[in-house]
Enzyme design. Structure first.
Site, short mmCIF file in Angstrom:
data_model
loop_
_atom_site.label_atom_id
_atom_site.label_comp_id
_atom_site.label_asym_id
_atom_site.label_seq_id
_atom_site.Cartn_x
_atom_site.Cartn_y
_atom_site.Cartn_z
N ASP A 94 -10.00 3.22 -3.06
CA ASP A 94 -10.68 2.14 -2.40
C ASP A 94 -12.43 1.85 -3.65
O ASP A 94 -13.79 2.88 -3.45
CB ASP A 94 -10.82 1.93 -1.44
CG ASP A 94 -9.77 1.55 -1.08
OD1 ASP A 94 -8.72 1.85 -1.69
OD2 ASP A 94 -9.55 1.58 0.54
N TRP A 120 -3.48 3.29 -5.95
CA TRP A 120 -4.71 4.14 -6.38
C TRP A 120 -4.52 4.67 -8.03
O TRP A 120 -5.35 5.53 -7.90
CB TRP A 120 -5.27 4.86 -5.39
CG TRP A 120 -4.76 4.40 -4.16
CD1 TRP A 120 -5.37 2.85 -3.17
CD2 TRP A 120 -3.44 5.02 -2.92
NE1 TRP A 120 -4.60 2.81 -2.00
CE2 TRP A 120 -4.01 3.80 -1.54
CE3 TRP A 120 -3.45 5.98 -2.87
CZ2 TRP A 120 -2.51 4.46 -0.92
CZ3 TRP A 120 -2.08 6.41 -2.30
CH2 TRP A 120 -1.98 5.10 -1.16
N GLY A 121 -4.57 4.04 -8.99
CA GLY A 121 -3.91 5.55 -9.67
C GLY A 121 -3.61 6.31 -9.68
O GLY A 121 -3.40 7.60 -11.07
N ASP A 133 0.68 -0.87 -0.04
CA ASP A 133 0.07 -0.12 0.10
C ASP A 133 0.91 1.38 0.11
O ASP A 133 2.02 0.89 0.21
CB ASP A 133 -0.91 -0.08 1.21
CG ASP A 133 -2.48 0.53 1.45
OD1 ASP A 133 -2.57 1.24 0.03
OD2 ASP A 133 -3.23 0.31 1.44
N ALA A 148 0.10 9.40 -9.00
CA ALA A 148 1.76 9.27 -9.82
C ALA A 148 1.70 8.28 -10.97
O ALA A 148 2.60 8.40 -11.14
CB ALA A 148 3.30 8.53 -8.39
C1 GLA Z 1 -5.86 1.26 1.42
C2 GLA Z 1 -5.97 0.43 -0.01
C3 GLA Z 1 -7.06 -0.85 0.53
C4 GLA Z 1 -6.76 -1.16 2.41
C5 GLA Z 1 -6.27 -0.17 3.68
C6 GLA Z 1 -6.38 -1.37 4.64
O1 GLA Z 1 -7.12 2.18 1.90
O2 GLA Z 1 -6.41 0.72 -0.92
O3 GLA Z 1 -7.12 -1.90 -0.11
O4 GLA Z 1 -6.09 -2.38 2.68
O5 GLA Z 1 -5.29 1.06 2.65
O6 GLA Z 1 -5.80 -0.29 5.22
#
Ligand code: GLA
Length: 640
Positions: free
Chosen positions: A284, A263-264, A197, A266
């Protein structure tokens, strides 16, 4: 890099000109030419992800409130229900397992109350847990963070499930401990999968409340989800490089899987394919229809950025909750069919101990799983695109295809499905097999398909190819890698649905485009979403990309590559010329004349018999011109 002849440059004395030339030549030598043929497939192939990973993850069901019983209970149901036999094999622990980083040796300690089997021997260990999963025929996944601290430490409302102890003891992320932790996870504890992450590189700036209050040490943020220009892309990539080196060392047999979770941000939608097996394309998912649309869109137009070994990850399945629970089977089926077609990882996110049978049947649909796991690894491409209805087509290794007709909205629709959209002959029968009902129907030329609100009709397709002697490259995105896509200043992609079911509620000014990638390479589309067209001639098939780009194409025994090449009519730059080149295993095979806007396409073709890697280069006269879309019209691999 090309040398520019700038007419406005001041005149130099002859001696100075020589020095300038020498300096320019030195600069060319120093900076490697990204458009020069590499002769090898450069996207990620390490690890084990020839097809998208399938399995289960603890996050959507339990958040950080995890324990051994919950995880092993879901694992047991995966086995007992037959889902394991259908391919679901990774059982992934997400955030919430760590108790602390022991001092002074830095060894990580597992929460003993939640994972009682970890306390059996001397040091805290997941080995008994992973042994259990392995004995069940499953694989085990673990979670960590690029920074010193994880996402739950940054965002969780209370600290019940968070690591305990001093500031240093609560630093359970990889930062500063990459080798130590990767060796612990893979060599000692026997994990097969790691999700990394990025919150540690995002949420712990000196001015963040948790840092100011002394709870955590500051780490300058290099990731900014809202803005690509505020992200430090090389810094993030450097971390993944270090993790990769450690993974190689700790996995001599190569049996691991690396999941990138930034998460897309950078511009990772452009480069994640070079650094890991799966890479998150958005923030998410939540169990809300509109949010599912956002996540779907974040991967939808990145078909050329996914291949065997390097898949787009629009996040885990949320089947089992909210808009995808047992009361919403239409939505749950759509979510599953769409993820399958995108070659997304199929990671179930529900508590399987209590999942209702109709939902189990959805994730257990073997015909749809087979599309996702098809060895050719072609992510579906858009054959018809509108905001409320989309048709996606996926080329399968068998020569058959799959198609989905997706109604995004709340109005029932009667969609036209045509042989042309499927790149099949209009005058030969086309057979559709509905992958839910298994019913077969046939049509010639075109047919009507009823699609209820939020429904996704999904079919396997048999017919006669319009292009008899080969395949269009746009049908083979799994074999085409935009090694250099020509985007030099990443910009936010406006085509992704901006759901109000986001993470900040509806306070503030709203959801803004935030995922870079606008202008990337596309199948059957220009980089900015228009129909491919060169000098008035439209192309239903082809690759659209910006000038100063290099595409790598894996050749599976074809003898010829051919395309009609030119500057796309959508280009605003009408001045600069572009030269198109075909390379085979690093050798130049064909070159076009320089093409300008408005000039008819040139046919470029080369014998590629015995060639393993073809490279298609479009080199612009201007060193940098991101507004110059070019088209490889009808680009195809042919058997003669
Ligand atoms: C981020 C990730 C999620 C999950 C949470 C855990 O938000 O994008 O998929 O792993 O952290 O805290």
């Amino acid at each position: 890099m090309t040398l520019m002849h700038d007419k406005t440059a001041p005149r130099l004395r002859p001696g100075a000109a020589l020095v300038a030339l020498w300096l320019a030549a030195a600069a060319v030598q120093a900076a490697p030419d990204a458009l020069a043929p590499g002769g090898r497939w450069s996207a990620y192939t390490a690890g084990r992800a020839a097809t998208p990973p399938m399995g289960w993850s603890s996050w959507n069901a339990f958040g950080t409130d995890i324990d051994e019983a919950k995880i092993l209970g879901s694992a047991q149901r995966i086995v007992d229900s037959g889902l394991a036999a259908s391919g679901y094999r990774y059982i992934n622990i997400d955030d919430g397992w760590a108790l602390r980083r022991q001092q002074p040796d830095g060894r990580l300690v597992i929460r003993p109350d939640r994972f009682p089997s970890s306390t059996g021997g001397g040091a805290s260990s997941f080995r008994p847990f992973t042994d259990k999963l392995h004995a069940m025929g499953l694989k085990a996944g673990i979670y960590s963070d690029l920074g010193r601290n994880t996402c739950s430490q940054a965002y969780s409302g209370d600290d019940t499930d968070l690591p305990k102890g001093s500031v240093l003891e609560r630093e359970v992320g990889l930062y500063g401990h990459v080798d130590q932790d990767i060796a612990l996870f893979f060599s000692d504890w026997g994990f097969d999968f790691i999700k990394v992450d990025g919150c540690g590189l995002r949420a712990y700036g000196a001015d963040s409340p948790k840092v100011r209050s002394g709870q955590y040490r500051a780490l300058a943020p290099v990731l900014d989800l809202q803005s690509v220009s505020r992200s430090n892309i090389p810094a993030v990539q450097a971390e993944f490089t270090e993790i990769n080196r450690a993974l190689q060392r700790s996995n001599p047999d190569g049996d691991y899987l690396l999941s990138l979770c930034v998460w897309g941000a950078a511009d990772v939608r452009a480069w994640g394919k070079n650094y890991g097996n799966i890479s998150r394309t958005s923030d998410d998912i939540t169990p809300a229809w509109a949010r599912m649309l956002t996540n779907f869109d974040s991967a939808l137009r990145r078909e050329l950025y996914a291949h065997p070994g390097s898949w787009n990850d629009p996040d885990m399945l949320y089947i089992g909750k909210g808009d995808f629970d047992a009361g919403h089977l239409v939505e749950a089926r759509s979510h599953f069919a769409l993820w399958a077609m995108l070659n997304a990882p199929l990671m179930i996110g529900a508590d399987l101990r209590t999942m209702a049978q109709p939902l189990m049947d959805i994730v257990g649909n073997d015909d749809i799983i087979a599309l996702n796991q098809d060895p050719a690894g072609n992510q579906a491409t858009l054959a018809y695109d509108a905001d409320d209805l989309q048709i996606l087509v996926k080329q399968l290794a068998s020569g058959q295809k799959a198609v989905v007709i997706f109604n995004r909205g709340l109005t029932p629709m009667e969609a036209d499905l045509t042989a042309e959209q499927l790149k099949l002959r209009k005058d030969a029968p086309v057979t559709l097999t509905d992958l839910w009902s298994k019913e077969k129907t046939s049509f010639t030329n075109e047919t009507k398909v009823r699609v209820a609100p939020r429904e996704t009709r999904i079919f396997r397709v048999e017919g006669t190819r319009a292009l008899a002697q080969g395949l269009y490259l746009s049908e083979l995105p799994g074999s085409v890698n935009p090694a250099v896509d020509g985007v030099v200043r990443p910009q936010a992609d406006p085509s992704i649905f901006r759901s109000s079911a986001g993470w900040s509620g509806t306070k503030g000014a709203g959801e803004r485009p935030m995922y870079a990638g606008w202008g990337g390479a596309r199948a059957d589309s220009t980089p900015y979403g228009q129909t491919l067209r060169i000098a008035g001639k439209t192309y239903g098939a082809g690759i659209g990309v910006l000038a100063n780009s290099r595409l790598e194409v894996r050749n599976q025994g074809y003898r010829r590559v051919s395309a009609e090449v030119g500057v796309d009519d959508s280009a605003q730059d009408r001045a600069h010329g572009v030269t198109f080149m075909i390379y085979g295993d690093g050798k130049l095979l064909a070159t076009s004349k320089p093409q300008r806007w408005g000039q008819a396409a040139q046919t470029l073709s080369a014998d590629v018999t015995g060639v393993k890697l073809i490279e298609l280069v479009a080199r612009g006269a201007a060193a940098v011109n991101e507004q110059l879309p070019v088209s490889w019209g009808e680009a195809a691999l042919l058997s003669r």
